[in-house]
Design an enzyme around this catalytic site. Structure first.
Site, mmCIF file in Angstrom:
data_model
loop_
_atom_site.group_PDB
_atom_site.id
_atom_site.type_symbol
_atom_site.label_atom_id
_atom_site.label_comp_id
_atom_site.label_asym_id
_atom_site.label_seq_id
_atom_site.Cartn_x
_atom_site.Cartn_y
_atom_site.Cartn_z
ATOM 1 N N TRP A 1 62.944 -3.537 57.316
ATOM 2 C CA TRP A 1 62.321 -3.179 56.053
ATOM 3 C C TRP A 1 61.989 -4.428 55.261
ATOM 4 O O TRP A 1 62.527 -5.503 55.529
ATOM 5 C CB TRP A 1 63.149 -2.171 55.253
ATOM 6 N N ASN A 2 61.051 -4.249 54.267
ATOM 7 C CA ASN A 2 60.547 -5.373 53.472
ATOM 8 C C ASN A 2 60.627 -5.042 51.995
ATOM 9 O O ASN A 2 60.511 -3.878 51.605
ATOM 10 C CB ASN A 2 59.067 -5.629 53.792
ATOM 11 N N HIS B 1 44.732 2.835 31.442
ATOM 12 C CA HIS B 1 44.336 1.503 31.928
ATOM 13 C C HIS B 1 43.396 0.803 30.950
ATOM 14 O O HIS B 1 43.353 -0.418 30.900
ATOM 15 C CB HIS B 1 43.654 1.660 33.295
ATOM 16 N N HIS C 1 46.828 -2.609 40.609
ATOM 17 C CA HIS C 1 45.400 -2.521 40.919
ATOM 18 C C HIS C 1 45.035 -3.386 42.122
ATOM 19 O O HIS C 1 44.012 -4.063 42.136
ATOM 20 C CB HIS C 1 44.575 -2.885 39.669
ATOM 21 N N ASP D 1 42.877 4.206 38.942
ATOM 22 C CA ASP D 1 42.872 3.795 37.536
ATOM 23 C C ASP D 1 43.214 5.015 36.681
ATOM 24 O O ASP D 1 42.470 6.006 36.677
ATOM 25 C CB ASP D 1 41.486 3.305 37.103
ATOM 26 N N HIS E 1 43.155 1.779 45.043
ATOM 27 C CA HIS E 1 44.067 2.135 43.956
ATOM 28 C C HIS E 1 43.405 3.078 42.959
ATOM 29 O O HIS E 1 42.200 3.298 42.997
ATOM 30 C CB HIS E 1 44.602 0.882 43.253
ATOM 31 N N HIS F 1 35.025 1.824 33.088
ATOM 32 C CA HIS F 1 36.386 1.862 32.556
ATOM 33 C C HIS F 1 36.377 2.407 31.122
ATOM 34 O O HIS F 1 37.171 3.283 30.780
ATOM 35 C CB HIS F 1 36.994 0.459 32.565
HETATM 36 MN MN MN Z 1 41.773 -0.799 38.670
#
Ligand code: MN
Length: 258
Positions: free
Chosen positions: A61-62, A79, A69, A75, A73, A203
């Site tokens: 595992w990591n 945001h 973002h 928004d 992804h 946005h």
């Molecule tokens: Mn974004």
């Protein structure tokens, strides 16, 4: 047959196909570059906790780090300043994470002009051909940009990437039932959108209308113009502005014999 049972059967026989719209996430995943006066999102990084070794004989595992973002992804409304009092990513209702998708293909236009902007008349021309959008649809904006995904320089293209004209973004956000905008580029806005009025109109208008964004999608060419169902799975980060997201689509393949 009951609807969900039929759906499951048709996923088994392949007449309903699951298409992965998510870009693989790695240290090579391109991230947006903002002017040096701005804060910058982190690229994806990982650090091994154990790999069947002294730190854990049976386990690999990591630890990972990345921005909200980075890569494909979501928004959330919070945001953007215009949505600062609206939902964070953990507050987005689950029923709004599944819905119909329409795909508008402007890959030819974006190939000819990387600064191509989607305008209201483009959307209305699509609707004249394919009909009005279903209620609460995701508008998936195909530009062919996913073909550049393995080369960050080509993908970011010196800040010249396609987007949406301000008036079209305002119209989609305020006068249509579109629930969100999904794009193949590093962000929902055009590469030059910091110079638009308003700056970053997707946005500004979409998040301000309690609507969403999805970025760095791929395989949109495998979806029909309408009829797909989109599933977006952002992590419910409490107070988060967005999240890396697995995005899947269900597509009906009528040509597949059953
Ligand atoms: Mn974004």
């Amino acid at each position: 047959m009951a609807l969900l049972a039929e759906l499951c059967d048709r996923m088994v026989d392949g007449s309903v196909e699951v298409i992965d719209l998510t870009a693989p996430l790695s240290e090579r995943t391109p991230i947006i570059r903002l002017p040096p006066t701005h804060g910058q999102p982190c690229p994806f990084e990982r650090c091994v906790i154990s790999r069947y070794d002294h730190a854990g004989e049976n386990v690999y595992w990591n630890n990972i780090s990345l921005s909200e973002h980075t890569g494909t992804h979501f928004d959330a409304p919070i945001h953007w300043l215009s949505g600062r009092h609206l939902d964070d990513v953990s507050q987005v209702p689950a029923r709004r994470l599944i819905g119909p998708a329409v795909v508008l293909d402007y890959s030819a236009e974006a190939a000819a002009d990387p600064d191509f902007l989607l305008r209201r008349e483009h959307v209305e021309a699509w609707q004249a051909q394919h009909g009005h959008f279903p209620e609460n649809a995701w508008l998936l904006y195909r530009t062919g940009w996913d073909a550049r995904r393995d080369d960050a320089e080509q993908f970011l293209n010196g800040g010249h990437t396609p987007g949406v004209a301000p008036e079209c973004a305002r119209w989609l956000a305020q006068e249509t039932s579109v629930i969100g905008l999904g794009v193949e580029t590093v962000g929902t806005d055009a590469g030059q959108a910091m110079n638009f009025d308003p700056a970053f109109p997707c946005h500004c208008y979409m998040q301000g209308a309690n609507k969403y964004g999805l970025t760095q999608l791929q395989n949109l060419h495998r979806l029909p113009p309408r009829g797909a169902v989109l599933f977006a799975g952002p992590l419910p980060i409490v107070g988060g502005s967005g999240s890396p997201t697995r995005v899947l689509a269900l597509v009906e393949r009528s040509e597949v014999s059953r």
